[in-house]
Design a protein around this motif. Structure first.
Motif, short mmCIF file in Angstrom:
data_model
loop_
_atom_site.label_atom_id
_atom_site.label_comp_id
_atom_site.label_asym_id
_atom_site.label_seq_id
_atom_site.Cartn_x
_atom_site.Cartn_y
_atom_site.Cartn_z
N PHE A 45 5.89 -14.58 -7.26
CA PHE A 45 6.78 -13.57 -6.70
C PHE A 45 5.94 -12.35 -6.37
CE2 PHE A 45 9.21 -16.22 -9.58
CZ PHE A 45 10.31 -16.57 -8.79
N GLY A 66 8.14 -14.73 -1.96
CA GLY A 66 7.82 -15.78 -2.92
C GLY A 66 6.72 -16.67 -2.41
N LEU A 87 10.90 -8.47 -1.23
CA LEU A 87 10.55 -9.46 -2.23
C LEU A 87 10.18 -10.77 -1.56
CD1 LEU A 87 10.30 -10.23 -5.23
CD2 LEU A 87 12.71 -10.94 -5.15
#
Length: 812
Positions: free
Chosen positions: A765, A725, A723
């Motif tokens: 994201f 950002g 993940l």
């Protein structure tokens, strides 16, 4: 500290075995996540369970002892802490052993940079809240400089090769010593030798003797290249290196993965190439040999081997080729090599089918399907024929639906593409576009039909383009012919299809309509006579509405959308696109990409119309197939730059500008060739087609113009695992210029119009699935040029005005 100055370069920090916990703009998110986790959640659960015996008994009677114990391993008890520990980052504990190893690594780093007498000390300081700091003190001393360079090359042939390019040496007198220069020079010499016949030569055959004893910080360098070491019997002997020439090139193809000539069923010779096949030869010899740059009589060359491998792979009819060399035993001088190229054919036929679900501005829900068939080597010249069928059915609440069916939108089409691994042209282009640029030709045609409950579109596209790579990181695409023809079958049914537009127009007609013939028996606008009549009266100034009225703008917006969605287009264009990138591989995050495109349309049709003495219509337009052809020139520049900050942090920036100028037969740019603002790959604080032109505020349903400026920047960082950002800022807008639009709010009027550049900021994201990235961006209108000057800044940075964009892969 390095000589009293703070050192923050990523290269030096990478020498350390221990670094502070990672941070995002100074905030240590992953450390905080780790600290939120309980150290022993299962043990805490057992203590909680046994603290009150009745509690344990109650849970056991209600569940079972086994289930009670499993409860301690559940997400609510221990799973959350396990997740926080796994995705978080444990605090970095100062380790004196690792500190010493870091010191030693930095000593080696600076030594290799020419500071042979550098000294490094360190001190560990304690800080409040159980924190600590390691201070490294580096004293470099005077650097050593290359003073003299000599060579000792035993093989005369190699010595001659070295002399040819010694002025390109990376080891230069007067330059500070750096071991990287020596490593790169070793690669340069070995590459030069191996590209000029030295088949057995390796980088390890090059040694350096560097004398720095009592030289007053000067380095005397001797480049040593000994003869080749070979085994003779049980002993090793030294023999001079030989420069090898290719005496024979054998190509093996068919259902075989080896060069066994005993299994050959068909063979031929062509231009000094020997071609063998385990069954009947299925390829024209020239189709294969044009992709091979290892030729009889040429010197052995790694470059030729690599280029041949790339070129054969580029044919897309073979698996990755296997290229082998062996000494020619018939050559008594022992300086000849036989090149054996083993080709394993890929499957001749390949079928692929896909299905997908989609959502767009027009479709609330859609199902997309396609089927494609590829036929390789269809004409025995490594050509590839691709036939694709595609279809789409969808549902839209905006469209009229008299039969109350769920799927009220459909589209289907077919595409045929033929690819050639060469320039397909009547004249020989080898001198302009050499074979080593890996040229290809593609011819494609496409047909499609769209049915929207009455508003039906038919389109035809035809493209003839050429691709080649002048350099490995440079590509040129030249579309000699790019034809697009769009025909609207039932444009008069527009308001029967887009009922929401009709309701809005009809509501305005109840107030401003002055001609009763525009209405039907129920007092509503008739379609299409009444809608057309009313719109013409309003825009022609025959009603009480003026261009300054909001309702006038609304009607103009409805009409513009109708025209854009129903107009027929004939575009015959030629364009060239140049792309250059410094990116070396998919993991390279420090690179730039430059792309520019120039397109011209309508000139050929204009020439034909002059030759045929065609007469223009009442508007001064000439037509082919009863359609006005478009005439314009269009240019674009796109530049992308990424900076790798280390620690999975990247700053990415993009600058784009494009301008399309109509002339001759056109006073505007076709909708499909115009620019729009907003969307997931543009200014993400606005939805697609909702930004601009200029400060007009996006009055029309589909806002477009012929001039665009777009600037974007992102700070990308890793949150945890896959993940990622990003904080982003997008600036830009679209304007009308040199066309038939006269609205001052929409027209670019020089530098003063730059105050109409919109600014959107936000956070994104991204989840990395390796083969693609799923992206969610949340944008806010930070500077909105459509508002009054005093209300442009920060008025829309509130949650209920955020714009969500979902995309695949990075926006740039």
């Amino acid at each position: 500290m390095v000589d009293g100055k703070k050192e923050k370069s990523e290269t030096i920090l990478n020498q350390l075995y221990q670094k502070p916990n990672s941070s995002i703009l100074g905030y240590r998110l992953r450390l905080q996540m780790y600290n939120l986790a309980r150290k022993s959640p299962e043990a805490d659960y057992q203590l909680w369970l046994e603290k009150k015996p009745k509690r344990h008994k109650f849970l056991t009677d209600l569940l079972s002892e086994k289930q009670v114990q499993r409860l301690g391993q559940s997400f609510f008890v221990s799973g959350a802490s396990t997740f926080l520990k796994k995705t978080g980052e444990a605090p970095v504990i100062i380790d004196s052993t690792k500190v010493q190893k870091s010191r030693n690594r930095m000593l080696s780093y600076y030594f290799n940079a020419g500071y042979f007498n550098n000294k490094i000390t360190y001190k560990i300081d304690t800080l409040p809240d159980k924190r600590g700091k390691v201070n490294y003190e580096v004293k470099l001393g005077a650097p050593y400089v290359v003073d003299s360079i000599t060579t000792s090359i035993k093989t005369a042939a190699l010595d001659s090769l070295f002399e040819r390019t010694k002025n390109q040496s990376l080891i230069v007198k007067g330059k500070q010593y750096n071991s990287q220069y020596f490593s790169d020079e070793r690669k340069r010499i070995a590459t030069h030798f191996r590209n000029n016949g030295a088949y057995y030569f390796q980088e390890t055959n090059i040694e350096y003797d560097v004398d720095t004893v009592a030289t007053n910080h000067k380095a005397h360098v001797d480049i040593l290249i000994d003869d080749r070491t070979v085994k003779k019997g049980d002993s090793l002997i030294k023999v001079p290196f030989k420069l090898y020439t290719i005496s024979e090139v054998n190509i093996f193809t068919g259902n075989t993965n080896n060069k066994n000539k005993q299994k050959v069923a068909d063979s031929t010779s062509y231009n000094n190439f020997n071609i063998y096949s385990s069954d009947k030869l299925k390829y024209r010899p020239k189709a294969i040999t044009d992709a091979i740059f290892i030729t009889k009589g040429s010197k052995f060359s790694d470059f030729r081997r690599q280029l041949t491998s790339r070129s054969l792979s580029n044919l897309r009819v073979f698996n990755y080729p296997n290229i082998e060399y062996e000494e020619d035993k018939n050559d008594t001088t022992g300086t000849s090599l036989i090149a054996n190229i083993i080709l394993s054919p890929r499957k001749k036929f390949n079928f692929n089918a896909t299905a997908d679900f989609m959502h767009s501005n027009i479709q609330d829900f859609g199902i997309l399907g396609s089927a494609a068939l590829s036929i390789r080597n269809i004409f025995r010249g490594a050509e590839i024929l691709e036939i694709a069928l595609r279809g789409n059915i969808g549902s839209s609440q905006d469209l009229a639906n008299p039969n109350n069916v769920f799927f009220n939108i459909s589209e289907y089409g077919a595409d045929v593409k033929l690819s050639f691994p060469r320039i397909f042209f009547p004249l020989n282009t080898d001198k302009i576009i050499p074979k080593n640029t890996l040229p290809t030709t593609q011819m494609s045609i496409g047909l499609s039909r769209q049915q929207n409950i009455g508003l039906d579109k038919e389109s035809f596209t035809g493209i003839l383009n050429y691709n080649w790579n002048p350099k490995r990181n440079t590509n040129i695409r030249f579309d000699l012919v790019n034809l697009q023809y769009v025909r609207n079958v039932n444009p008069g049914n527009y308001f029967s299809v887009y009922h929401s537009s009709y309701d809005r127009l009809n509501g305005l007609a109840q107030v401003y309509n002055t001609d009763p013939t525009n209405l039907d028996e129920e007092g509503n606008l008739s379609i299409p006579q009444g809608t057309t009549g009313f719109i013409n009266e309003v825009l022609g100034g025959q009603t009480s509405l003026t261009p300054n009225d909001n309702d006038y703008f609304a009607i103009r917006s409805i009409e513009e959308r109708r025209l854009r969605l129903t107009e027929n287009n004939l575009i015959l264009a030629t364009n060239v696109t140049y792309t250059k990138s410094s990116r070396t591989n998919i993991n390279d995050n420090d690179f730039y990409t430059f792309k520019t495109k120039l397109e011209s349309a309508g000139n050929i049709l204009s020439l034909i119309s002059k030759i045929e003495n065609q007469e223009a219509d009442i508007y001064g337009r000439k037509k082919f197939f009863n359609v006005e052809y478009s005439q314009y020139i269009k240019g674009e520049i796109d530049f992308i730059k990424n900076w790798d900050l280390g620690g999975k942090q990247v700053i990415a920036a993009r600058a784009f500008t494009g301008l399309a100028i109509p002339y001759g037969n056109s006073n505007s740019i076709p909708f499909s060739r115009s620019y729009f603002g907003g969307g997931s790959n543009d200014n993400r604080a606005w939805q697609s087609y909702s930004l601009g032109p200029g400060r007009s505020g996006g009055l029309n349903d589909f806002n477009e113009a012929n001039f665009k400026i777009a600037l974007s920047a992102e700070y990308r960082f890793n949150i945890f695992n896959k993940l990622n950002g990003a904080f982003f800022a997008d600036a830009g807008n679209i304007w009308n210029v040199f066309d038939n639009v006269t609205d001052e709010e929409s027209v670019f009027e020089g530098f003063k119009s730059l105050q109409d550049i919109a600014l959107g900021t936000g956070i994104g994201f991204r989840y990395d699935l390796n083969f693609f990235v799923i992206r969610l961006d949340v944008g806010f209108k930070t500077y909105n040029p459509a508002k009054e000057m005093k209300e442009r800044w920060f008025r829309d940075i509130v949650p209920n005005r955020a714009v969500l964009n979902i995309g695949i892969n990075y926006p740039f």
